[in-house]
Design a protein around this motif. Sequence first.
Motif, PDB file in Angstrom:
ATOM      1  N   ALA A 424       0.910  -1.190   0.193  1.00 28.24           N
ATOM      2  CA  ALA A 424      -0.180  -0.170   0.190  1.00 28.24           C
ATOM      3  C   ALA A 424       0.506   1.068  -0.481  1.00 28.24           C
ATOM      4  O   ALA A 424       0.141   2.111  -0.647  1.00 28.24           O
ATOM      5  N   CYS A 425       2.268   1.293   0.813  1.00 31.25           N
ATOM      6  CA  CYS A 425       2.391   2.031   1.016  1.00 31.25           C
ATOM      7  C   CYS A 425       3.459   2.705  -0.508  1.00 31.25           C
ATOM      8  O   CYS A 425       4.775   3.662  -0.192  1.00 31.25           O
ATOM      9  N   THR A 426       4.117   1.493  -1.108  1.00 35.89           N
ATOM     10  CA  THR A 426       4.753   2.077  -2.472  1.00 35.89           C
ATOM     11  C   THR A 426       3.451   2.122  -3.960  1.00 35.89           C
ATOM     12  O   THR A 426       4.591   2.984  -4.950  1.00 35.89           O
ATOM     13  N   TRP A 427       2.865   1.693  -4.301  1.00 35.89           N
ATOM     14  CA  TRP A 427       2.093   1.043  -5.117  1.00 35.89           C
ATOM     15  C   TRP A 427       0.580   3.084  -5.411  1.00 35.89           C
ATOM     16  O   TRP A 427       1.057   2.799  -5.908  1.00 35.89           O
ATOM     17  N   GLY A 428       0.940   2.845  -4.027  1.00 34.79           N
ATOM     18  CA  GLY A 428      -0.111   4.467  -4.266  1.00 34.79           C
ATOM     19  C   GLY A 428       0.427   5.579  -4.368  1.00 34.79           C
ATOM     20  O   GLY A 428       0.159   5.670  -5.727  1.00 34.79           O
ATOM     21  N   PRO A 429       1.652   5.783  -3.790  1.00 32.76           N
ATOM     22  CA  PRO A 429       3.007   6.801  -4.689  1.00 32.76           C
ATOM     23  C   PRO A 429       2.647   6.720  -6.026  1.00 32.76           C
ATOM     24  O   PRO A 429       2.762   7.641  -6.759  1.00 32.76           O
ATOM     25  N   ALA A 430       2.804   5.220  -6.634  1.00 35.26           N
ATOM     26  CA  ALA A 430       3.283   4.599  -7.597  1.00 35.26           C
ATOM     27  C   ALA A 430       2.669   5.736  -8.623  1.00 35.26           C
ATOM     28  O   ALA A 430       2.455   5.966  -9.598  1.00 35.26           O
ATOM     29  N   PHE A 431       1.226   5.208  -8.118  1.00 34.83           N
ATOM     30  CA  PHE A 431       0.355   6.185  -9.221  1.00 34.83           C
ATOM     31  C   PHE A 431      -0.379   7.356  -8.667  1.00 34.83           C
ATOM     32  O   PHE A 431      -0.491   7.719 -10.218  1.00 34.83           O
ATOM     33  N   LEU A 432       0.049   7.853  -7.775  1.00 34.16           N
ATOM     34  CA  LEU A 432      -0.699   8.732  -7.775  1.00 34.16           C
ATOM     35  C   LEU A 432       0.688  10.718  -8.528  1.00 34.16           C
ATOM     36  O   LEU A 432       0.300  11.457  -8.431  1.00 34.16           O
ATOM     37  N   LEU A 433       2.137   9.903  -8.156  1.00 30.50           N
ATOM     38  CA  LEU A 433       3.268  10.471  -8.673  1.00 30.50           C
ATOM     39  C   LEU A 433       3.320  10.211 -10.203  1.00 30.50           C
ATOM     40  O   LEU A 433       3.232   9.477 -10.885  1.00 30.50           O
ATOM     41  N   PRO A 434       3.908  12.252 -10.701  1.00 29.18           N
ATOM     42  CA  PRO A 434       4.258  11.860 -12.496  1.00 29.18           C
ATOM     43  C   PRO A 434       4.871  11.078 -12.713  1.00 29.18           C
ATOM     44  O   PRO A 434       5.964  10.870 -11.758  1.00 29.18           O
ATOM     45  N   ALA A 435       4.455  10.229 -13.706  1.00 28.27           N
ATOM     46  CA  ALA A 435       5.841   9.135 -13.995  1.00 28.27           C
ATOM     47  C   ALA A 435       7.559   9.475 -14.847  1.00 28.27           C
ATOM     48  O   ALA A 435       7.981   9.218 -14.739  1.00 28.27           O
ATOM     49  N   THR A 436       7.239  11.297 -15.295  1.00 29.43           N
ATOM     50  CA  THR A 436       8.430  11.861 -15.856  1.00 29.43           C
ATOM     51  C   THR A 436       8.451  13.361 -14.536  1.00 29.43           C
ATOM     52  O   THR A 436       7.444  13.519 -14.989  1.00 29.43           O
ATOM     53  N   PRO A 437       9.474  14.414 -14.693  1.00 32.32           N
ATOM     54  CA  PRO A 437      11.422  13.580 -15.083  1.00 32.32           C
ATOM     55  C   PRO A 437      11.531  12.217 -13.729  1.00 32.32           C
ATOM     56  O   PRO A 437      10.650  12.009 -13.117  1.00 32.32           O
ATOM     57  N   VAL A 438      12.271  11.362 -14.428  1.00 32.76           N
ATOM     58  CA  VAL A 438      12.778  10.224 -13.870  1.00 32.76           C
ATOM     59  C   VAL A 438      13.446  10.570 -12.475  1.00 32.76           C
ATOM     60  O   VAL A 438      12.824   9.647 -11.250  1.00 32.76           O
ATOM     61  N   TRP A 439      13.890  11.603 -12.172  1.00 35.04           N
ATOM     62  CA  TRP A 439      14.466  11.399 -11.052  1.00 35.04           C
ATOM     63  C   TRP A 439      13.829  11.787  -9.487  1.00 35.04           C
ATOM     64  O   TRP A 439      13.412  11.699  -9.194  1.00 35.04           O
ATOM     65  N   LEU A 440      12.839  12.896 -10.307  1.00 34.81           N
ATOM     66  CA  LEU A 440      11.487  13.373  -9.690  1.00 34.81           C
ATOM     67  C   LEU A 440      10.788  11.848  -8.825  1.00 34.81           C
ATOM     68  O   LEU A 440      10.505  12.150  -7.712  1.00 34.81           O
ATOM     69  N   SER A 441      10.537  11.134 -10.213  1.00 36.52           N
ATOM     70  CA  SER A 441       9.901  10.252  -9.810  1.00 36.52           C
ATOM     71  C   SER A 441      10.107   9.537  -9.040  1.00 36.52           C
ATOM     72  O   SER A 441       9.065   9.106  -7.197  1.00 36.52           O
ATOM     73  N   LEU A 442      11.492   9.012  -8.599  1.00 32.32           N
ATOM     74  CA  LEU A 442      11.759   8.155  -7.835  1.00 32.32           C
ATOM     75  C   LEU A 442      12.376   8.827  -6.658  1.00 32.32           C
ATOM     76  O   LEU A 442      12.478   8.695  -5.516  1.00 32.32           O
ATOM     77  N   SER A 443      12.551  10.199  -6.482  1.00 29.66           N
ATOM     78  CA  SER A 443      12.912  10.227  -5.769  1.00 29.66           C
ATOM     79  C   SER A 443      12.416  11.362  -4.659  1.00 29.66           C
ATOM     80  O   SER A 443      11.520  10.759  -3.285  1.00 29.66           O
ATOM     81  N   SER A 444      11.055  11.897  -5.020  1.00 32.09           N
ATOM     82  CA  SER A 444       9.739  11.987  -4.670  1.00 32.09           C
ATOM     83  C   SER A 444       8.799  10.568  -4.210  1.00 32.09           C
ATOM     84  O   SER A 444       8.558  10.356  -2.645  1.00 32.09           O
ATOM     85  N   GLY A 445       9.328   9.266  -5.099  1.00 36.46           N
ATOM     86  CA  GLY A 445       8.484   8.155  -4.705  1.00 36.46           C
ATOM     87  C   GLY A 445       9.064   7.353  -2.933  1.00 36.46           C
ATOM     88  O   GLY A 445       8.538   7.255  -1.746  1.00 36.46           O
ATOM     89  N   LEU A 446      10.339   7.384  -3.286  1.00 40.86           N
ATOM     90  CA  LEU A 446      11.240   6.966  -1.799  1.00 40.86           C
ATOM     91  C   LEU A 446      10.915   7.854  -1.083  1.00 40.86           C
ATOM     92  O   LEU A 446      10.562   7.173   0.229  1.00 40.86           O
ATOM     93  N   ILE A 447      11.063   9.203  -0.510  1.00 47.00           N
ATOM     94  CA  ILE A 447      10.210   9.796   0.111  1.00 47.00           C
ATOM     95  C   ILE A 447       9.549   9.869   0.901  1.00 47.00           C
ATOM     96  O   ILE A 447       8.381   9.343   2.070  1.00 47.00           O
ATOM     97  N   LEU A 448       8.369   9.921  -0.346  1.00 48.17           N
ATOM     98  CA  LEU A 448       6.575   9.603   0.234  1.00 48.17           C
ATOM     99  C   LEU A 448       6.478   8.791   0.782  1.00 48.17           C
ATOM    100  O   LEU A 448       5.995   7.765   1.025  1.00 48.17           O
ATOM    101  N   SER A 449       6.831   7.021   0.330  1.00 45.35           N
ATOM    102  CA  SER A 449       6.527   5.872   0.554  1.00 45.35           C
ATOM    103  C   SER A 449       7.691   5.499   1.422  1.00 45.35           C
ATOM    104  O   SER A 449       6.566   4.464   2.543  1.00 45.35           O
TER     105      SER A 449
END
Length: 475
Positions: A424-449
């Motif tokens: 729930a804590c990983t797939w939820g942010p993955a659906f909500l966050l934009p896929a691009t740019p890559v660095w923003l998606s991964l960094s924000s996803g890492l912090i949020l999840s």
Amino acid sequence: MSRVTQETAHGMRWMLLQKCTLQPVTLIYSMVLARLLTKEEMGLMGLTAIFFTAAGTLAASGFGSALIRKQNRTREDADTLFWFNLGMGVLIALLLFLAAPGLAAFFAAPTLCNLVRASALIVLLNSSVNVHLAHYMARRQFKVPALISLGSSLAAMPLCLLLAWQGWGVWAYMVQGIVSASLMALLYWLICPWRPHMQFSRASLQELGGLGCRIAATGLLDTAYIHARAFFIGKVYTPAALAGYKNGAQLAAMCPTVFCYMLDQITYPILSTLQNSPQKLASVYRRYMRLFTLPIAWLCCFTAAFAPSIIRLCYGPGWEECTPYLQILSLSYATWHLQIINLNLLKAGGPEKLFLRLELFKKGLGVAILIGMFFISVEAICWGALATSGLCLGINTWATRRYMGIPLLLQLRDWIPGFLLAGACTWGPAFLLPATPVWLSLSSGLILSLGLYLGLLRLAAPSSLRDLCLLLRQR
């Protein structure tokens, strides 16, 4: 006992240093190669690795391990096994050289012929230092082998990247393997004080031969099972498809294998000391299941959820077909630690022959599922790996309930909540966050999840989170 404990801890530190250093460096190395080589060349690299790995396992013959096990080993034993290993290396290298045209025709890849023939030199070089390695391992001197392996690998990687940049293609990888094996052999011969003498004892060979052959057969079985998927993909599909699978599998395995390697080394000795206290053994086992599920479940779920961004970051455009492979295989690795803990518990407190029987049954099951899937698609093969992982976990869980008396419901309660929370804590942010740019998606996803996961753990399972933090701090 304290001396044995100190030696074990010392050896683990050096083995973990070697593995934890090589894993990220190898990943960076593969990321650069993916941008310098074509998919077909990357696939040929994977095929070549299958054959010289299997040939090297067969050439080693398990006699180094047999020599380590023998407590009253003699100079004559070491000399005999050195000449036998060297002879086996020459024989296997010759067979690999002669079989190269047939292998190239079998995979419809003419370039594979000369690559396999060149890899025979690696087999021969490695067989010349098997007894030198056993010399250190038998004396529990882990520092030198770890540094030699690490240094020779790291020294050869820049040469490979330079040659790939100069247009050598897949031969850059082969040169890297030969240089690494040559450096390792040279360092062992320069540093190791042991030198072979011109003597050979048939009695020594007969004494150590039985155990050595069994170890070699087990090692060859493991090697064949590990590389079976890559072998079938390379045969039924194309080298490019194999390259996509190998890249996805490498990313999926990187973090779980490091965690599980440490887990295997730590839990078995501890559980073994508790084999005469069934209640305490079960308590420690359940604690391991709860604690180690927390980080591994989150890592695997995060990798699967953010797989598209991870693939684009690591391998660049053109490798999008790796995304489903990475997602599926990450989920298959998510339960690997549970299988290791279960098997270590059974080895520590269960019937002596149960472990081998379970392993043979599970490998047979895995091969059957692979055969049923490999004509469908590469993605179906990955789904088969996930199904195999789930079935193997079910078998281990049944054996734990049957032979150790730990109810199934208690086992499920120890790790299912961690997986549900991590998902729930990983797939939820993955659906909500934009896929691009890559660095923003991964960094924000890492912090949020991660922040969400730790926050919910602090509310729902504060004791488990506290125990995990203390364990990591002590480790």
